[in-house]
Write a protein that holds these residues in place. Sequence first.
Motif, PDB file in Angstrom:
ATOM      1  N   ARG A   1       0.836  -1.208   0.000  1.00 22.18           N
ATOM      2  CA  ARG A   1       0.000   0.000   0.000  1.00 22.18           C
ATOM      3  C   ARG A   1       0.871   1.258   0.000  1.00 22.18           C
ATOM      4  O   ARG A   1       0.596   2.214  -0.712  1.00 22.18           O
ATOM      5  N   ARG A   2       1.946   1.246   0.776  1.00 20.19           N
ATOM      6  CA  ARG A   2       2.853   2.391   0.823  1.00 20.19           C
ATOM      7  C   ARG A   2       3.482   2.630  -0.553  1.00 20.19           C
ATOM      8  O   ARG A   2       3.598   3.773  -1.002  1.00 20.19           O
ATOM      9  N   ALA A   3       3.878   1.570  -1.235  1.00 18.50           N
ATOM     10  CA  ALA A   3       4.467   1.702  -2.568  1.00 18.50           C
ATOM     11  C   ALA A   3       3.448   2.266  -3.562  1.00 18.50           C
ATOM     12  O   ALA A   3       3.797   3.102  -4.409  1.00 18.50           O
ATOM     13  N   LYS A   4       2.204   1.830  -3.463  1.00 19.52           N
ATOM     14  CA  LYS A   4       1.158   2.359  -4.347  1.00 19.52           C
ATOM     15  C   LYS A   4       0.928   3.848  -4.100  1.00 19.52           C
ATOM     16  O   LYS A   4       0.718   4.617  -5.041  1.00 19.52           O
TER      17      LYS A   4
ATOM     18  N   GLN B   1       3.827  10.303  -7.378  1.00 21.47           N
ATOM     19  CA  GLN B   1       4.695  10.644  -8.508  1.00 21.47           C
ATOM     20  C   GLN B   1       3.911  10.776  -9.807  1.00 21.47           C
ATOM     21  O   GLN B   1       4.180  11.681 -10.607  1.00 21.47           O
ATOM     22  N   GLN B   2       2.945   9.909 -10.051  1.00 18.69           N
ATOM     23  CA  GLN B   2       2.186   9.941 -11.299  1.00 18.69           C
ATOM     24  C   GLN B   2       1.319  11.184 -11.414  1.00 18.69           C
ATOM     25  O   GLN B   2       1.195  11.762 -12.492  1.00 18.69           O
ATOM     26  N   LYS B   3       0.719  11.591 -10.321  1.00 20.69           N
ATOM     27  CA  LYS B   3      -0.146  12.771 -10.352  1.00 20.69           C
ATOM     28  C   LYS B   3       0.638  14.067 -10.237  1.00 20.69           C
ATOM     29  O   LYS B   3       0.082  15.145 -10.433  1.00 20.69           O
ATOM     30  N   GLY B   4       1.906  13.978  -9.900  1.00 18.38           N
ATOM     31  CA  GLY B   4       2.724  15.175  -9.779  1.00 18.38           C
ATOM     32  C   GLY B   4       2.251  16.104  -8.675  1.00 18.38           C
ATOM     33  O   GLY B   4       2.248  17.320  -8.845  1.00 18.38           O
ATOM     34  N   LEU B   5       1.859  15.537  -7.573  1.00 16.94           N
ATOM     35  CA  LEU B   5       1.343  16.334  -6.461  1.00 16.94           C
ATOM     36  C   LEU B   5       2.465  17.146  -5.815  1.00 16.94           C
ATOM     37  O   LEU B   5       3.639  16.787  -5.884  1.00 16.94           O
ATOM     38  N   THR B   6       2.068  18.231  -5.182  1.00 19.16           N
ATOM     39  CA  THR B   6       3.039  19.058  -4.450  1.00 19.16           C
ATOM     40  C   THR B   6       2.636  19.066  -2.983  1.00 19.16           C
ATOM     41  O   THR B   6       1.515  18.735  -2.627  1.00 19.16           O
TER      42      THR B   6
ATOM     43  N   ALA C   1       3.140  13.248   4.618  1.00 20.52           N
ATOM     44  CA  ALA C   1       1.790  13.424   5.158  1.00 20.52           C
ATOM     45  C   ALA C   1       0.766  12.735   4.254  1.00 20.52           C
ATOM     46  O   ALA C   1      -0.197  12.129   4.746  1.00 20.52           O
ATOM     47  N   PHE C   2       0.966  12.802   2.947  1.00 19.26           N
ATOM     48  CA  PHE C   2       0.080  12.132   1.997  1.00 19.26           C
ATOM     49  C   PHE C   2       0.102  10.621   2.228  1.00 19.26           C
ATOM     50  O   PHE C   2      -0.942   9.967   2.273  1.00 19.26           O
ATOM     51  N   ILE C   3       1.297  10.071   2.410  1.00 15.96           N
ATOM     52  CA  ILE C   3       1.432   8.634   2.630  1.00 15.96           C
ATOM     53  C   ILE C   3       0.822   8.245   3.979  1.00 15.96           C
ATOM     54  O   ILE C   3       0.133   7.228   4.082  1.00 15.96           O
TER      55      ILE C   3
END
Length: 88
Positions: free
Chosen positions: A30-33, A39-44, A49-51
């Motif tokens: 789950r952490r890897a996903k 990375q895919q969505k290019g979040l900032t 905190a997101f993880i």
Amino acid sequence: MFGFFRLVLILFVGLTLVYLAVSLYSREVRRAKLRRRWQQKGLTGDRAAFIQRGLRQYDRSFRRKLILLVYIIPLGALMLLVYVINFM
């Protein structure tokens, strides 16, 4: 009767080790996903905190609770086998 309790104790310890291994593996997947999604969505912002938020959602999920079947299925099969052998 003592042999049966010893078998159940050994089985319970073994199932606990299997549960821990499956649980840690599932959490790491789950952490890897979550990292890939970041990375895919290019979040900032704060990736950690997101993880953490994603892992908290995972901890409350039904999928996490399904891992408890590691205990239920083998112990249930053992109880069914004992019942069938002794009472049928």
